[in-house]
Design an enzyme around this catalytic site. Structure first.
Site, PDB file in Angstrom:
ATOM      1  NE  ARG A 169     -13.723  96.689 107.873  1.00 15.76           N
ATOM      2  CZ  ARG A 169     -14.186  95.817 108.770  1.00 15.76           C
ATOM      3  NH1 ARG A 169     -15.127  94.955 108.410  1.00 15.76           N
ATOM      4  NH2 ARG A 169     -13.731  95.809 110.004  1.00 15.76           N
ATOM      5  CE1 TYR A 197       5.918  86.552 122.400  1.00 19.21           C
ATOM      6  CE2 TYR A 197       7.414  85.197 123.688  1.00 19.21           C
ATOM      7  CZ  TYR A 197       6.446  86.180 123.621  1.00 19.21           C
ATOM      8  OH  TYR A 197       6.013  86.797 124.768  1.00 19.21           O
ATOM      9  CD  GLU A 233       0.670  90.049 128.545  1.00 18.51           C
ATOM     10  OE1 GLU A 233       1.078  90.496 127.466  1.00 18.51           O
ATOM     11  OE2 GLU A 233      -0.544  89.901 128.809  1.00 18.51           O
ATOM     12  CG  HIS A 287       3.309  83.761 120.950  1.00 21.48           C
ATOM     13  ND1 HIS A 287       3.445  84.075 119.616  1.00 21.48           N
ATOM     14  CD2 HIS A 287       2.382  84.629 121.434  1.00 21.48           C
ATOM     15  CE1 HIS A 287       2.640  85.073 119.310  1.00 21.48           C
ATOM     16  NE2 HIS A 287       1.980  85.423 120.395  1.00 21.48           N
ATOM     17  CE  LYS A 337      -3.838  88.308 128.092  1.00 16.26           C
ATOM     18  NZ  LYS A 337      -2.925  89.438 127.819  1.00 16.26           N
ATOM     19  NE  ARG A 373      14.104  79.355 135.857  1.00 15.98           N
ATOM     20  CZ  ARG A 373      14.961  80.154 136.491  1.00 15.98           C
ATOM     21  NH1 ARG A 373      15.962  79.622 137.190  1.00 15.98           N
ATOM     22  NH2 ARG A 373      14.807  81.461 136.445  1.00 15.98           N
ATOM     23  NE  ARG A 386      13.996  86.373 132.516  1.00 18.64           N
ATOM     24  CZ  ARG A 386      13.890  86.997 133.693  1.00 18.64           C
ATOM     25  NH1 ARG A 386      13.701  88.288 133.737  1.00 18.64           N
ATOM     26  NH2 ARG A 386      13.957  86.306 134.809  1.00 18.64           N
TER      27      ARG A 386
END
Length: 618
Positions: free
Chosen positions: A85, A211, A248, A272, A372, A382, A410
């Site tokens: 823009r 993902y 995270e 995800h 997080k 797992r 993993r």
């Protein structure tokens, strides 16, 4: 894209009950998709001035054209139009947004010569008319690929303007790559989907979940169906639980205002992690056909029970200060972010128990966790297997839960697939056994292979017209069906999340909740062990003395490595993990760890996993 499967002779009905599938041996009957090199290609990036374009989109297009070993995978007769823009100087724009494109000067110059910047508004049809003119400069009959990374409030307007003013003509195709969020609940998705489906067919819409472009997730199909050992035990009779975990070690990263409107459940879990779950749990597709794969994924989601508040554990990180080596770190809490309301109950950590009510999975807990502000960056699947009757020959009562086979995928970092199995230890006692790991790391097994970024794969598959790795509207509708009642209830109840200090391995109270819901074991990392048991000084001293082989009162780097090898599922610890442990305990920076340093580090970690406020969460 050759498939390992032949034509499907059966299917999975919507009730989740499996019908018989017969597979033909001719893998060449797989549905194949090819890039059209006979026409020019125009790629339009909406949101071209943003971080995603700089970090992922421009580098992905460069790799497909010049960087990957078999480039070019897109037509070299391509025009890349960055739509924004504001007014931008082209050279300054390219210097900033192409900074992550890596190649020699000639390649970079040629790539940038294909890039232009287009200034226009999202809500003005006449600007899209000018955009149409810009694209025809690549060729009147060019194929057109639009990447939409725009705020949800203007998404519908952009789609309508593309349809009305900028669609391909003269035989070329029009396709839209669409970034999440796909609404924030069932009503908002239905509204969004009504607009897109009115303007474009499902075959023209490529909803991204990056993902699905990650190598370990892509390997799920080959792991399950190219081998003989897994599919016969991939069911409720042999699997005790499935955990899908995302962690995270970062906070909000300047996204506090955005994050507070969505939260960790909408941001990570509903999309995800649920996509990963659907690939883990779906029935064999018969052949690699997007329509069949989508149908089987939808069937899994249809068989999934809706979530309620009793099925979740939610947390929110608070401020923390800690020493790491000689350095002191201070991290603000979620509510300390100026863009977050002071009374926000938005979760930064959530764990949900999902149940799939079909013949294959009925009774198996799927534990989905995302957070997080934790101690590490990690994503994995797992799969824990059930004990069988004959395992009693070697089973000890106090280790019954621990000594179970686990298959771990993993996803990131350090991509790997490994299996924890029980083996006899050398010696006279035939019942003396321990866990060993059969380990396939991507860096070792595929050292010479090119690992594409997920966005490279998304651009390439959309250019091919292959929707296998994208998300169908029916999948999103079912995903929101599962999560919307829970989200609405959390909004109404305003239930205060469990507080946890920034940087902890797990929030206080989560392990007890997860063990009750899914019979999971303790996370097998050094930090988690110390956080849970670091307050037991006598036990910590015994561990230290066992590791101190030369009895000099100090742990050297090799002795720390021995300690760490007992964690991380028995895998050889990486250099980064060893360095992190040394930094955590080595307070004076001499490269060794004394008992006092070890005790302080363990105690500090243990304190972080004690609920700081003892909040009543009823």
């Amino acid at each position: 894209q050759a498939s390992l499967f032949g034509d499907a002779m059966g299917a999975t009905c919507s009730s989740g009950k499996s019908e018989v599938l017969e597979f033909e041996a001719d893998a060449e009957k797989a549905v194949k998709f090819e890039v059209d090199f006979s026409r020019p290609l125009s790629v339009v990036i909406f949101g071209a001035t943003g971080d995603l374009a700089r970090k992922k989109l421009y580098p992905a297009l460069f790799q497909l054209l010049y960087g990957c070993p078999d480039a070019p995978l897109l037509p070299r007769n391509v025009k890349i139009i960055g739509y924004g823009r504001g007014k931008e100087d082209l050279q300054a724009f390219l210097k900033k947004q192409c900074v992550n494109c890596k190649g020699d000067k000639a390649q970079l110059d040629e790539f940038m010569s294909k890039c232009v910047y287009f200034q226009g508004q999202y809500d003005k049809p006449e600007d899209f008319g000018r955009l149409d003119g810009e694209m025809t400069l690549a060729g009147a009959d060019c194929n057109r690929l639009f990447f939409l990374s725009v705020p949800p409030v203007i998404f519908g307007t952009v789609v309508e303007n593309i349809k009305a003013k900028a669609s391909a003509r003269g035989g070329g195709w029009t396709r839209l790559l669409v970034e999440k969020p796909f609404g924030r609940d069932t009503p908002t998705f239905n509204e969004l989907n009504a607009t897109t489906s009115r303007c474009f067919t499902e075959e023209q819409l490529y909803r991204i979940d990056h993902y699905l472009g990650k190598e370990v997730v892509l390997n799920l199909m080959a792991l399950r169906f190219a081998n003989q050992v897994w599919e016969p035990v991939w069911n409720k009779d042999h699997i005790a639980s499935v955990q899908i975990t995302f962690k995270e070690d970062l906070g909000l990263g300047g996204r506090g205002g955005y994050f507070d409107t969505f939260g960790i459940i909408r941001d990570i879990m509903q999309n995800h992690l649920l996509q990963v779950l659907s690939w883990v749990a779906m029935e064999p597709p018969g052949r690699m056909d997007p329509e069949i794969i989508t149908r089987n994924k939808v069937n899994v989601l249809k068989a999934m029970r809706t979530l309620n508040v009793d099925d979740v554990f939610v947390g929110q990180f608070v401020a923390n200060s800690w020493r790491f080596g000689k350095d002191t770190f201070d991290e603000p809490g979620y509510l300390d972010d100026p863009s977050v309301p002071n009374d926000s109950v938005c979760p930064t950590f959530a764990s949900a128990l999902l149940q799939i009510d079909n013949d294959r999975w009925r009774g198996v807990p799927f534990l989905m966790t995302a957070g997080k502000g934790l101690s590490e960056r990690m994503c994995e699947v797992r799969i824990t297997f059930k004990h069988q009757q004959y395992n009693k020959l070697f089973m000890k009562r106090d280790t019954a839960l621990a000594n179970r086979n686990e298959l771990v995928l993993r996803i990131q970092p350090e991509e790997a697939i490994y299996l924890k199995s029980q083996n006899k230890r050398p010696g006279w006692d035939v019942t003396n056994f321990s866990t060993a790991t059969l380990d396939m790391s991507y860096s070792a097994s595929f050292a010479d292979s090119y690992v594409a970024d997920a966005y490279e794969r998304m651009f390439l598959n959309a250019a091919k017209g292959d929707g296998t790795l994208f998300v169908h509207a029916n999948e999103i509708a079912e995903a929101w069906r599962v999560f919307t009642p829970l989200l609405n209830k959390l909004d109404v109840l305003k239930r205060k999340p469990h507080p946890y200090k920034f940087g902890v391995p797990i929030p206080p109270g989560w392990l007890e909740w997860a063990q009750a819901k899914a019979q999971v074991t303790e996370p097998n990392t050094l930090e988690a062990f110390l956080a849970l048991h670091g307050g037991k000084i006598s036990d910590m001293e015994r561990i230290f003395n066992d590791l101190d082989k030369n009895k000099d009162g100090m742990l050297e780097k090799d002795e720390l490595q021995v300690m760490m090898s007992k964690f991380y599922d028995g895998r050889v610890p990486t250099h980064a993990q060893i360095a992190r442990a040394l930094q955590r305990f080595d307070l004076d920076g001499d490269g060794r760890v004394s008992w006092e340093e070890f005790k302080q580090g363990a105690s500090a970690l243990h304190v972080t996993c004690v609920d700081p406020t003892k909040v009543d969460h009823t």
